[in-house]
Write an enzyme that holds these catalytic residues in place. Structure first.
Site, PDB file in Angstrom:
ATOM      1  N   CYS A   1      67.932 -17.651  37.687  1.00 40.84           N
ATOM      2  CA  CYS A   1      67.854 -19.093  37.458  1.00 40.84           C
ATOM      3  C   CYS A   1      67.379 -19.464  36.050  1.00 40.84           C
ATOM      4  O   CYS A   1      66.327 -19.043  35.594  1.00 40.84           O
ATOM      5  CB  CYS A   1      66.921 -19.764  38.456  1.00 40.84           C
ATOM      6  SG  CYS A   1      67.487 -19.660  40.140  1.00 40.84           S
TER       7      CYS A   1
ATOM      8  N   ARG B   1      70.598 -14.116  31.851  1.00 45.11           N
ATOM      9  CA  ARG B   1      69.581 -13.950  32.894  1.00 45.11           C
ATOM     10  C   ARG B   1      70.206 -13.637  34.255  1.00 45.11           C
ATOM     11  O   ARG B   1      69.521 -13.163  35.145  1.00 45.11           O
ATOM     12  CB  ARG B   1      68.760 -15.240  33.024  1.00 45.11           C
ATOM     13  CG  ARG B   1      67.942 -15.547  31.796  1.00 45.11           C
ATOM     14  CD  ARG B   1      67.387 -16.939  31.848  1.00 45.11           C
ATOM     15  NE  ARG B   1      66.359 -17.101  32.844  1.00 45.11           N
ATOM     16  CZ  ARG B   1      65.062 -16.988  32.618  1.00 45.11           C
ATOM     17  NH1 ARG B   1      64.630 -16.688  31.407  1.00 45.11           N
ATOM     18  NH2 ARG B   1      64.189 -17.167  33.571  1.00 45.11           N
TER      19      ARG B   1
ATOM     20  N   TRP C   1      70.674 -18.552  40.634  1.00 44.79           N
ATOM     21  CA  TRP C   1      70.820 -17.218  41.232  1.00 44.79           C
ATOM     22  C   TRP C   1      70.368 -17.393  42.671  1.00 44.79           C
ATOM     23  O   TRP C   1      69.189 -17.644  42.934  1.00 44.79           O
ATOM     24  CB  TRP C   1      69.931 -16.224  40.478  1.00 44.79           C
ATOM     25  CG  TRP C   1      70.146 -14.796  40.844  1.00 44.79           C
ATOM     26  CD1 TRP C   1      71.101 -13.953  40.346  1.00 44.79           C
ATOM     27  CD2 TRP C   1      69.357 -14.015  41.754  1.00 44.79           C
ATOM     28  NE1 TRP C   1      70.968 -12.708  40.899  1.00 44.79           N
ATOM     29  CE2 TRP C   1      69.906 -12.711  41.773  1.00 44.79           C
ATOM     30  CE3 TRP C   1      68.264 -14.283  42.562  1.00 44.79           C
ATOM     31  CZ2 TRP C   1      69.395 -11.696  42.552  1.00 44.79           C
ATOM     32  CZ3 TRP C   1      67.751 -13.262  43.348  1.00 44.79           C
ATOM     33  CH2 TRP C   1      68.311 -11.983  43.329  1.00 44.79           C
TER      34      TRP C   1
ATOM     35  N   ASN D   1      63.458 -23.313  39.297  1.00 48.05           N
ATOM     36  CA  ASN D   1      63.487 -21.860  39.232  1.00 48.05           C
ATOM     37  C   ASN D   1      62.296 -21.364  40.039  1.00 48.05           C
ATOM     38  O   ASN D   1      61.175 -21.802  39.788  1.00 48.05           O
ATOM     39  CB  ASN D   1      63.365 -21.432  37.759  1.00 48.05           C
ATOM     40  CG  ASN D   1      63.368 -19.933  37.588  1.00 48.05           C
ATOM     41  OD1 ASN D   1      63.545 -19.205  38.546  1.00 48.05           O
ATOM     42  ND2 ASN D   1      63.171 -19.488  36.359  1.00 48.05           N
ATOM     43  N   GLY D   2      62.516 -20.499  41.044  1.00 43.22           N
ATOM     44  CA  GLY D   2      61.407 -20.014  41.872  1.00 43.22           C
ATOM     45  C   GLY D   2      61.739 -20.216  43.340  1.00 43.22           C
ATOM     46  O   GLY D   2      62.900 -20.438  43.700  1.00 43.22           O
TER      47      GLY D   2
ATOM     48  N   GLU E   1      66.881   7.078  35.036  1.00 45.54           N
ATOM     49  CA  GLU E   1      67.337   5.953  34.224  1.00 45.54           C
ATOM     50  C   GLU E   1      68.847   6.047  33.956  1.00 45.54           C
ATOM     51  O   GLU E   1      69.568   5.044  34.007  1.00 45.54           O
ATOM     52  CB  GLU E   1      66.528   5.907  32.910  1.00 45.54           C
ATOM     53  CG  GLU E   1      66.953   4.872  31.893  1.00 45.54           C
ATOM     54  CD  GLU E   1      66.920   3.433  32.398  1.00 45.54           C
ATOM     55  OE1 GLU E   1      66.409   3.169  33.495  1.00 45.54           O
ATOM     56  OE2 GLU E   1      67.455   2.568  31.681  1.00 45.54           O
TER      57      GLU E   1
ATOM     58  N   LYS F   1      71.529   3.209  35.063  1.00 44.31           N
ATOM     59  CA  LYS F   1      72.458   2.559  34.122  1.00 44.31           C
ATOM     60  C   LYS F   1      73.870   2.609  34.664  1.00 44.31           C
ATOM     61  O   LYS F   1      74.598   1.630  34.625  1.00 44.31           O
ATOM     62  CB  LYS F   1      72.435   3.247  32.750  1.00 44.31           C
ATOM     63  CG  LYS F   1      71.303   2.964  31.825  1.00 44.31           C
ATOM     64  CD  LYS F   1      71.218   1.556  31.297  1.00 44.31           C
ATOM     65  CE  LYS F   1      70.478   0.659  32.229  1.00 44.31           C
ATOM     66  NZ  LYS F   1      69.046   0.597  32.202  1.00 44.31           N
TER      67      LYS F   1
ATOM     68  N   GLU G   1      74.336   0.311  37.923  1.00 42.10           N
ATOM     69  CA  GLU G   1      74.235  -1.145  37.793  1.00 42.10           C
ATOM     70  C   GLU G   1      75.402  -1.773  37.029  1.00 42.10           C
ATOM     71  O   GLU G   1      75.729  -2.926  37.264  1.00 42.10           O
ATOM     72  CB  GLU G   1      72.886  -1.576  37.209  1.00 42.10           C
ATOM     73  CG  GLU G   1      72.662  -1.251  35.758  1.00 42.10           C
ATOM     74  CD  GLU G   1      71.298  -1.716  35.253  1.00 42.10           C
ATOM     75  OE1 GLU G   1      70.808  -2.746  35.725  1.00 42.10           O
ATOM     76  OE2 GLU G   1      70.750  -1.045  34.374  1.00 42.10           O
TER      77      GLU G   1
ATOM     78  N   HIS H   1      66.921  21.367  47.746  1.00 41.02           N
ATOM     79  CA  HIS H   1      66.307  20.935  49.014  1.00 41.02           C
ATOM     80  C   HIS H   1      67.133  19.857  49.708  1.00 41.02           C
ATOM     81  O   HIS H   1      66.623  19.158  50.572  1.00 41.02           O
ATOM     82  CB  HIS H   1      64.883  20.434  48.758  1.00 41.02           C
ATOM     83  CG  HIS H   1      63.992  21.493  48.188  1.00 41.02           C
ATOM     84  ND1 HIS H   1      63.524  22.550  48.936  1.00 41.02           N
ATOM     85  CD2 HIS H   1      63.532  21.685  46.928  1.00 41.02           C
ATOM     86  CE1 HIS H   1      62.794  23.340  48.162  1.00 41.02           C
ATOM     87  NE2 HIS H   1      62.790  22.840  46.942  1.00 41.02           N
TER      88      HIS H   1
ATOM     89  N   LYS I   1      68.639 -10.818  34.718  1.00 42.96           N
ATOM     90  CA  LYS I   1      67.906 -10.174  33.628  1.00 42.96           C
ATOM     91  C   LYS I   1      66.405 -10.224  33.863  1.00 42.96           C
ATOM     92  O   LYS I   1      65.713  -9.232  33.688  1.00 42.96           O
ATOM     93  CB  LYS I   1      68.256 -10.845  32.303  1.00 42.96           C
ATOM     94  CG  LYS I   1      67.594 -10.213  31.086  1.00 42.96           C
ATOM     95  CD  LYS I   1      68.116  -8.814  30.846  1.00 42.96           C
ATOM     96  CE  LYS I   1      67.447  -8.124  29.680  1.00 42.96           C
ATOM     97  NZ  LYS I   1      67.700  -6.667  29.718  1.00 42.96           N
TER      98      LYS I   1
END
Ligand code: M6R
Length: 615
Positions: free
Chosen positions: A2, A27, A75, A101-102, A488, A492, A495, A511, A610
């Site tokens: 948002c 974002r 969002w 936003n929230g 990481e 990457k 996503e 294992h 973001k």
């Protein structure tokens, strides 16, 4: 996640707001909307599911005049992404428009009470409840918009940044915040508001970061009344200078922000260490540590709290700090830490690690740690964000705005700052020798040239990526410092390309995950010439014996792995603790090219935001 933009002044609000929405696109969002008011007080509201470009297309031929307005990228949290649920949400009477936003935690109770009073709801959002509440209070009390907003917020539980306008009142804009960011830009005869400072760049460099539980009444031409929602006290605006340029917010000739940010790393790593290593390389100067030396000398433990990529950087930081400072370090997902009954004392240092500085879980972890007496140290990129303003001390990573949703240059910057933190704390505690400090600082100074050389692998990696677009799964393996690098690398890839990928400590493979290996399974192994090199060679052998396809990242000249691996990418040699910085760059490029070849929108991957400002 948002984004809010607002404007009141002498320009056409539509132009400012649309430009602002585009700047906030990074974002992450799924719908957008705008409310504009003309001098005669008429309020026009337009909303669209999809991109800001869809909203622009929708308003062609519509009345978009007016010099005051609010706009939003949503969002979805409450209700599917659709026009009806997009913001601005407008009260039933059509009088109040609000962007938010929230999340409003007690929205269901408030909604039921409003419904009993005859309010009907057109959306599934918590935000509509808030706008109806403001409308109701104003109708009943006959009060000003400012008073109605304050009264409504007193009844609300949850997190919010809001901007509100009222039909027939083209001279007033109200904003408020609690746990979600909001910045006010002060121009000449005009005021800008936004979730972060990017929409203001190019208009003004004078900004105010609204504090938690503050509300501001903005009236023409540029009057500001900032009040505490708790005490009702008015405070003088604390105007700060914004250091961000338009060029930093543009792609600069690259096809995407992500590629630009990957290629910026030689330069961002230089910025990150600038002024922090003494000329002779024997000392590291982090003012956040040196000004609180006693806390670091007395510390019995460090706990790093973070999410996502920042959590991966934290895992690397743990190893460096344990190695150089002889201090136990724990690394926690902020979202788990906050509910995990952590046993914290005033001898703990909690390090909060975040690119955006606005991650809701990390902020909550900070509050919890502070309430238990810990000293909280923030490592953040965005200057003036909530995390640096809520920590006791800290260090900025100074890598410039990161627009691509997938974190790249912020990750390498975080690892670099964690290495500096370990060196600085270690030197003060007397747990690290001069030779070690010099060896690591020398390599850090050479890092821009080293990363430039690694970026030279780009054409090879682009070609290699074509081979792997068929893959539905990837394994990433690494050990020691490069187990987090494997995590990481996998994050990457998943996503931005939506290929399933998992990172594992290489020795753990036997294992369980080894069962997945066949001739179609690409296995990326991070295998620099370090203390665990020979062990990793054995792990590669185990993969090859089962027909797996190995892509190895090795130190230049590593003949032993070259013989076994299907593809080898060579990196310059650096001290072991810095290998994740070097190795993460080819992994970023690999994920990037696979995703691009598959036609994905790497800057705005589906469902992602973001800065994650909700729990
Ligand atoms: O802003 P933060 O570093 O606190 O964000 C944490 C995560 O949301 C973030 O690192 C996320 O995992 C990245 N976008 C992944 O590339």
């Amino acid at each position: 996640m948002c984004g809010i933009v607002g404007y009141i002044g002498h320009r056409q609000a539509y132009d400012v707001l649309m430009k602002g929405l585009h700047r906030l696109e990074y974002r992450g969002y799924d719908s957008a909307g705008i409310a504009l008011m003309k001098e005669d007080g008429k309020l026009n509201v337009y909303k669209s599911k999809g991109r800001v470009a869809d909203l622009e297309a929708k308003v062609v031929g519509c009345d978009v005049g007016g010099s005051i307005g609010i706009a939003h990228t949503r969002w979805a949290t409450h209700g599917e992404p659709c026009d009806r649920n997009a913001h601005p949400q407008v009260s039933q009477s059509g009088r109040i428009a609000l962007v938010h936003n929230g999340t409003i935690e007690n929205y269901a109770v408030l909604k039921a009470a409003l419904a009993q009073r005859g309010y009907a709801f057109a959306s599934d959002t918590d935000t509509e409840v808030l706008v109806q509440l403001v409308d109701y209070i104003q109708t009943v009390n006959g009060c000003s918009l400012m008073d109605a907003v304050k009264e409504a917020l007193a009844q609300v539980e949850g997190a919010y940044a809001i901007a509100v306008v009222e039909r027939g009142n083209p001279d007033t804009l109200i904003v408020a915040r609690k746990s979600s960011p909001l910045v006010i830009g002060v121009g000449v005869g005009e005021i800008f508001i936004a979730s972060d400072a990017t929409p203001m760049v190019g208009y003004t460099d004078r900004v105010i970061y609204l504090k938690d539980n503050e509300v501001a009444e903005i009236t023409r031409p540029s009057n500001l009344k900032i009040q505490s929602l708790e005490s009702g006290k008015t405070s003088a605006p604390d105007i700060q200078t914004l250091r961000m340029s338009v060029e930093q917010l543009e792609k600069g000739g690259y096809e995407t922000f992500m590629l630009k940010e990957i290629f910026e790393q030689p330069h961002t790593l230089r910025d990150c260490i600038r002024g922090r290593i003494a000329d002779d390389g024997q000392r590291v100067v982090l003012s956040g540590v040196l000004e609180n030396r006693d806390r670091f000398l007395q510390a019995r433990r460090m706990i790093i709290v973070a999410c996502g990529t920042s959590w991966h950087a934290g895992l690397i930081g743990k190893r460096i700090i344990q190695e150089l400072c002889c201090l136990p370090v724990e690394v926690e997902y902020a979202s788990e830490f906050r509910y995990g009954h952590p046993q914290i004392t005033d001898k703990d240092i909690v390090v909060a690690l975040s690119q955006s500085g606005e991650t809701a879980d990390t902020l909550a972890a900070i509050q919890l740690a502070k309430s238990k007496g810990a000293f909280v140290y923030g490592i953040c990129n965005v200057v003036g964000a909530s995390i640096p303003r809520n920590t006791d001390s800290g260090t900025y990573i100074h890598v410039g705005p990161e627009i691509g949703v997938a974190s790249t240059k912020a990750f390498t910057g975080q690892v670099a700052v964690l290495a500096l933190l370990a060196l600085c704390v270690g030197q003060e505690r007397g747990t690290v020798g001069r030779d070690t400090i010099c060896c690591i600082t020398r390599a850090m100074r050479q890092m821009p040239e080293i990363i430039q050389a690694v970026l030279g692998l780009d054409p090879v990696i682009r070609e290699l990526s074509r081979t792997f677009t068929y893959a539905r799964n990837f394994l990433y393996l690494g050990r020691g410092y490069n187990y987090p690098t494997a995590l990481e690398g996998a994050l990457k890839l998943k996503e931005i390309s939506y290929i399933h990928a998992e990172g594992y400590p290489a020795a753990e493979m036997k294992h369980g995950p080894i069962a997945l290996i066949d001739h179609e399974m690409p296995v990326v192994v991070i295998a620099p010439d370090d203390s665990l090199h020979d062990k990793v060679v054995n792990n590669i052998r185990q993969v090859k014996s089962r027909g797996g396809l190995v892509i190895a990242l090795v130190t230049q000249g590593d003949a032993s792995i070259r013989e076994m691996a299907d593809y080898c990418l060579e990196m310059p040699k650096v001290p072991e603790c810095l290998t994740p910085i070097v190795a993460s760059v080819p992994l970023q490029l690999l994920a990037y090219h696979i995703a691009r070849i598959k036609g994905k929108d790497v800057d705005r991957p589906r469902n992602l935001a973001k800065s994650v400002t909700v729990e």
